[in-house]
Scaffold this active site. Structure first.
Site: not given
Ligand code: GRF
Length: 200
Positions: A11-13, A65, A91, A93, A107, A172
């Site tokens: 969770g650094s972003n 999914r 994941r 979606l 990404h 990022e």
């Protein structure tokens, strides 16, 4: 604009987005919730520390999914958000989500190169001298939707996946808040695959 951030890991972003929201009065996105597919994600603690609602939707609780996607969408609707911001969400979606929300993703490569979960490793294995960061709208394919922003990162001769990913993350953490801010301020204009940044 109320948004939910979707995470799977450190969770650094997420933290970079929370910091931007805290310090920048013009950051028009309000992060009202965090959704994780991993109960042990470090980002969940970051959300709690920021006083933000954190929910877990486990992949293993669903048969397909589509069912997983519906549960994520339900959580997002429950949080009353307009958009989803994927920040290390591992994941894919289903179409159901793309039809209901605008979704942003970050990404760690220059799309369309190296889609998927091993982007940093694959860039090193391929021997590229420059890789980078892409922020894009999510469509039903992996790391494929309309590109909003990209920035290059040089690959150094002695890089390991960890050292390269660390430099990519630095970019990022600057780029994603800029994009989310522009998006929430209505400055991104999308026509098919082409995204234009309108002047502030
Ligand atoms: C980031 O490098 C992002 O590009 C990728 O997953 C990583 C997540 O890192 N999709 P973090 O959890 O935000 O630290």
């Amino acid at each position: 604009m109320r948004v939910a951030v979707l995470i799977s890991g450190a969770g650094s972003n997420l933290q970079a987005l929370l910091d931007a929201e805290r310090v920048d009065p013009e950051f028009a996105a309000e992060i009202v919730g965090v959704i994780s597919d991993n109960a042990d994600a470090g980002g969940l603690e970051k959300a709690r520390q920021a006083g933000i609602e954190a929910r877990t939707v486990l992949w293993s609780d669903f048969d397909s999914r589509d069912e997983f996607t519906k549960a994520v969408c339900l959580a997002a609707h429950d949080l009353d958000v307009e958009a989803l911001v994927l920040a290390g969400f591992m994941r894919v979606l289903g179409r159901h989500a793309v039809e209901q929300f605008p979704i942003l993703n970050i990404h760690p490569a220059l799309c369309p190169a190296f889609p998927g979960a091993r982007a940093v490793e694959e860039a090193l294995e391929y021997g590229v001298k420059t890789t980078g960061v892409t922020v894009h709208f999510v469509d039903e394919f992996i790391d494929h939707g309309p590109i909003i922003a990209q920035e290059p990162v040089s690959v150094e001769p002695d890089d390991t996946p960890d050292t390269l990913h660390e430099r990519i993350r630095k970019v990022e953490h600057r780029l994603y808040p800029e994009v989310v801010k522009a998006f929430a301020n209505g400055r991104l204009e999308r026509t098919g695959r082409i995204v234009r940044w309108k002047r502030p």
